[in-house]
Write a protein that holds these residues in place. Structure first.
Motif, PDB file in Angstrom:
ATOM      1  N   ASN A 163      37.585  55.696  40.445  1.00  0.00           N
ATOM      2  CA  ASN A 163      38.193  54.370  40.322  1.00  0.00           C
ATOM      3  C   ASN A 163      39.196  54.065  41.440  1.00  0.00           C
ATOM      4  O   ASN A 163      39.930  53.093  41.360  1.00  0.00           O
ATOM      5  CB  ASN A 163      38.869  54.216  38.952  1.00  0.00           C
ATOM      6  N   CYS A 164      39.188  54.858  42.492  1.00  0.00           N
ATOM      7  CA  CYS A 164      40.114  54.672  43.617  1.00  0.00           C
ATOM      8  C   CYS A 164      39.433  53.820  44.699  1.00  0.00           C
ATOM      9  O   CYS A 164      38.420  54.245  45.270  1.00  0.00           O
ATOM     10  CB  CYS A 164      40.513  56.030  44.188  1.00  0.00           C
ATOM     11  N   PRO A 165      39.974  52.638  45.008  1.00  0.00           N
ATOM     12  CA  PRO A 165      39.338  51.791  46.023  1.00  0.00           C
ATOM     13  C   PRO A 165      39.326  52.420  47.421  1.00  0.00           C
ATOM     14  O   PRO A 165      38.405  52.169  48.205  1.00  0.00           O
ATOM     15  CB  PRO A 165      40.176  50.506  46.003  1.00  0.00           C
ATOM     16  N   PHE A 166      40.305  53.251  47.729  1.00  0.00           N
ATOM     17  CA  PHE A 166      40.335  53.908  49.041  1.00  0.00           C
ATOM     18  C   PHE A 166      39.250  54.988  49.139  1.00  0.00           C
ATOM     19  O   PHE A 166      38.644  55.177  50.190  1.00  0.00           O
ATOM     20  CB  PHE A 166      41.720  54.500  49.312  1.00  0.00           C
ATOM     21  N   CYS A 167      39.001  55.674  48.032  1.00  0.00           N
ATOM     22  CA  CYS A 167      37.934  56.681  47.998  1.00  0.00           C
ATOM     23  C   CYS A 167      36.573  56.006  48.187  1.00  0.00           C
ATOM     24  O   CYS A 167      35.743  56.477  48.976  1.00  0.00           O
ATOM     25  CB  CYS A 167      37.968  57.445  46.676  1.00  0.00           C
ATOM     26  N   ILE A 168      36.364  54.900  47.489  1.00  0.00           N
ATOM     27  CA  ILE A 168      35.110  54.154  47.604  1.00  0.00           C
ATOM     28  C   ILE A 168      34.934  53.626  49.024  1.00  0.00           C
ATOM     29  O   ILE A 168      33.833  53.663  49.582  1.00  0.00           O
ATOM     30  CB  ILE A 168      35.071  52.986  46.591  1.00  0.00           C
ATOM     31  N   LYS A 169      36.012  53.161  49.622  1.00  0.00           N
ATOM     32  CA  LYS A 169      35.956  52.653  51.001  1.00  0.00           C
ATOM     33  C   LYS A 169      35.494  53.732  51.974  1.00  0.00           C
ATOM     34  O   LYS A 169      34.640  53.481  52.835  1.00  0.00           O
ATOM     35  CB  LYS A 169      37.345  52.129  51.401  1.00  0.00           C
ATOM     36  N   ILE A 170      36.037  54.931  51.846  1.00  0.00           N
ATOM     37  CA  ILE A 170      35.657  56.037  52.731  1.00  0.00           C
ATOM     38  C   ILE A 170      34.207  56.444  52.502  1.00  0.00           C
ATOM     39  O   ILE A 170      33.450  56.660  53.461  1.00  0.00           O
ATOM     40  CB  ILE A 170      36.600  57.242  52.544  1.00  0.00           C
ATOM     41  N   GLU A 220      39.153  63.613  37.944  1.00  0.00           N
ATOM     42  CA  GLU A 220      40.004  62.755  37.124  1.00  0.00           C
ATOM     43  C   GLU A 220      41.460  62.888  37.552  1.00  0.00           C
ATOM     44  O   GLU A 220      41.912  63.978  37.901  1.00  0.00           O
ATOM     45  CB  GLU A 220      39.866  63.132  35.645  1.00  0.00           C
ATOM     46  N   GLU A 221      42.194  61.783  37.491  1.00  0.00           N
ATOM     47  CA  GLU A 221      43.623  61.797  37.806  1.00  0.00           C
ATOM     48  C   GLU A 221      44.330  62.789  36.897  1.00  0.00           C
ATOM     49  O   GLU A 221      44.089  62.828  35.688  1.00  0.00           O
ATOM     50  CB  GLU A 221      44.233  60.402  37.602  1.00  0.00           C
ATOM     51  N   GLU A 247      44.839  68.521  41.245  1.00  0.00           N
ATOM     52  CA  GLU A 247      46.186  68.976  41.599  1.00  0.00           C
ATOM     53  C   GLU A 247      46.125  70.204  42.515  1.00  0.00           C
ATOM     54  O   GLU A 247      46.918  70.330  43.443  1.00  0.00           O
ATOM     55  CB  GLU A 247      47.012  69.256  40.342  1.00  0.00           C
ATOM     56  N   GLU A 248      45.157  71.090  42.272  1.00  0.00           N
ATOM     57  CA  GLU A 248      44.980  72.265  43.133  1.00  0.00           C
ATOM     58  C   GLU A 248      44.580  71.857  44.550  1.00  0.00           C
ATOM     59  O   GLU A 248      45.046  72.435  45.526  1.00  0.00           O
ATOM     60  CB  GLU A 248      43.934  73.211  42.535  1.00  0.00           C
ATOM     61  N   LYS A 257      45.237  68.947  46.025  1.00  0.00           N
ATOM     62  CA  LYS A 257      46.414  68.331  46.651  1.00  0.00           C
ATOM     63  C   LYS A 257      47.367  69.399  47.172  1.00  0.00           C
ATOM     64  O   LYS A 257      47.901  69.283  48.276  1.00  0.00           O
ATOM     65  CB  LYS A 257      47.135  67.432  45.643  1.00  0.00           C
ATOM     66  N   GLU A 258      47.552  70.442  46.387  1.00  0.00           N
ATOM     67  CA  GLU A 258      48.446  71.533  46.795  1.00  0.00           C
ATOM     68  C   GLU A 258      47.851  72.334  47.950  1.00  0.00           C
ATOM     69  O   GLU A 258      48.528  72.618  48.938  1.00  0.00           O
ATOM     70  CB  GLU A 258      48.716  72.444  45.601  1.00  0.00           C
ATOM     71  N   LYS A 259      46.593  72.683  47.833  1.00  0.00           N
ATOM     72  CA  LYS A 259      45.930  73.481  48.877  1.00  0.00           C
ATOM     73  C   LYS A 259      45.993  72.799  50.237  1.00  0.00           C
ATOM     74  O   LYS A 259      46.287  73.422  51.250  1.00  0.00           O
ATOM     75  CB  LYS A 259      44.468  73.723  48.497  1.00  0.00           C
ATOM     76  N   TRP A 260      45.691  71.493  50.264  1.00  0.00           N
ATOM     77  CA  TRP A 260      45.627  70.768  51.525  1.00  0.00           C
ATOM     78  C   TRP A 260      46.935  70.073  51.883  1.00  0.00           C
ATOM     79  O   TRP A 260      47.016  69.406  52.914  1.00  0.00           O
ATOM     80  CB  TRP A 260      44.472  69.775  51.495  1.00  0.00           C
ATOM     81  N   GLU A 261      47.961  70.243  51.013  1.00  0.00           N
ATOM     82  CA  GLU A 261      49.268  69.623  51.244  1.00  0.00           C
ATOM     83  C   GLU A 261      49.125  68.129  51.518  1.00  0.00           C
ATOM     84  O   GLU A 261      49.686  67.580  52.476  1.00  0.00           O
ATOM     85  CB  GLU A 261      50.016  70.333  52.368  1.00  0.00           C
ATOM     86  N   HIS A 262      48.337  67.473  50.657  1.00  0.00           N
ATOM     87  CA  HIS A 262      48.079  66.032  50.774  1.00  0.00           C
ATOM     88  C   HIS A 262      48.252  65.428  49.386  1.00  0.00           C
ATOM     89  O   HIS A 262      47.452  65.697  48.494  1.00  0.00           O
ATOM     90  CB  HIS A 262      46.667  65.798  51.309  1.00  0.00           C
ATOM     91  N   PRO A 263      49.290  64.616  49.179  1.00  0.00           N
ATOM     92  CA  PRO A 263      49.666  64.186  47.835  1.00  0.00           C
ATOM     93  C   PRO A 263      48.821  63.081  47.214  1.00  0.00           C
ATOM     94  O   PRO A 263      48.954  62.800  46.030  1.00  0.00           O
ATOM     95  CB  PRO A 263      51.108  63.710  48.017  1.00  0.00           C
ATOM     96  N   THR A 264      47.964  62.421  47.996  1.00  0.00           N
ATOM     97  CA  THR A 264      47.185  61.300  47.472  1.00  0.00           C
ATOM     98  C   THR A 264      45.697  61.512  47.693  1.00  0.00           C
ATOM     99  O   THR A 264      45.293  62.412  48.437  1.00  0.00           O
ATOM    100  CB  THR A 264      47.606  59.987  48.164  1.00  0.00           C
ATOM    101  N   VAL A 265      44.894  60.664  47.066  1.00  0.00           N
ATOM    102  CA  VAL A 265      43.457  60.668  47.317  1.00  0.00           C
ATOM    103  C   VAL A 265      43.107  59.419  48.109  1.00  0.00           C
ATOM    104  O   VAL A 265      43.819  58.425  48.027  1.00  0.00           O
ATOM    105  CB  VAL A 265      42.648  60.729  45.996  1.00  0.00           C
ATOM    106  N   PRO A 266      42.063  59.479  48.900  1.00  0.00           N
ATOM    107  CA  PRO A 266      41.162  60.601  49.061  1.00  0.00           C
ATOM    108  C   PRO A 266      41.763  61.704  49.933  1.00  0.00           C
ATOM    109  O   PRO A 266      42.641  61.455  50.753  1.00  0.00           O
ATOM    110  CB  PRO A 266      39.954  59.985  49.770  1.00  0.00           C
ATOM    111  N   ILE A 267      41.252  62.884  49.710  1.00  0.00           N
ATOM    112  CA  ILE A 267      41.553  64.020  50.578  1.00  0.00           C
ATOM    113  C   ILE A 267      40.253  64.270  51.332  1.00  0.00           C
ATOM    114  O   ILE A 267      39.247  64.631  50.729  1.00  0.00           O
ATOM    115  CB  ILE A 267      41.953  65.267  49.776  1.00  0.00           C
TER     116      ILE A 267
END
Length: 80
Positions: A11-18, A35-36, A42-43, A45-55
């Motif tokens: 349901n993330c418009p940025f994920c769909i855009k990519i 799922e959010e 969460e793993e 986000k932590e692994k890649w040190e990127h707090p938002t989606v898309p990763i």
């Protein structure tokens, strides 16, 4: 051969855009929708040190973080 992995939410418009941009550019990719608040998201986000989606991860000989939507759009525009 280079490909991409996208960790995101359906349901993330940025994920769909990519995903749409990669498909239109005929790039190889795998989209892993989570799922959010899920443990796996969460793993990632932590692994890649990127707090938002898309990763977005570029996979060639190794894996490297591209970033989120804006970073990936810039990369794809520069590859054109």
């Amino acid at each position: 051969m280079k490909k991409y992995i996208i960790y995101g939410r359906s349901n993330c418009p940025f994920c769909i855009k990519i995903i749409t941009k990669l498909a239109k550019a005929n790039k190889r990719f795998y989209a892993h929708m989570l799922e959010e608040g899920s443990k796996e998201l969460e793993e990632m986000k932590e692994k890649w040190e990127h707090p938002t989606v898309p990763i977005v991860i570029e996979v060639s000989e190794s894996q490297k973080l591209i970033g989120g939507c804006d970073d990936t759009m810039k990369l794809l525009e520069n590859e054109s």
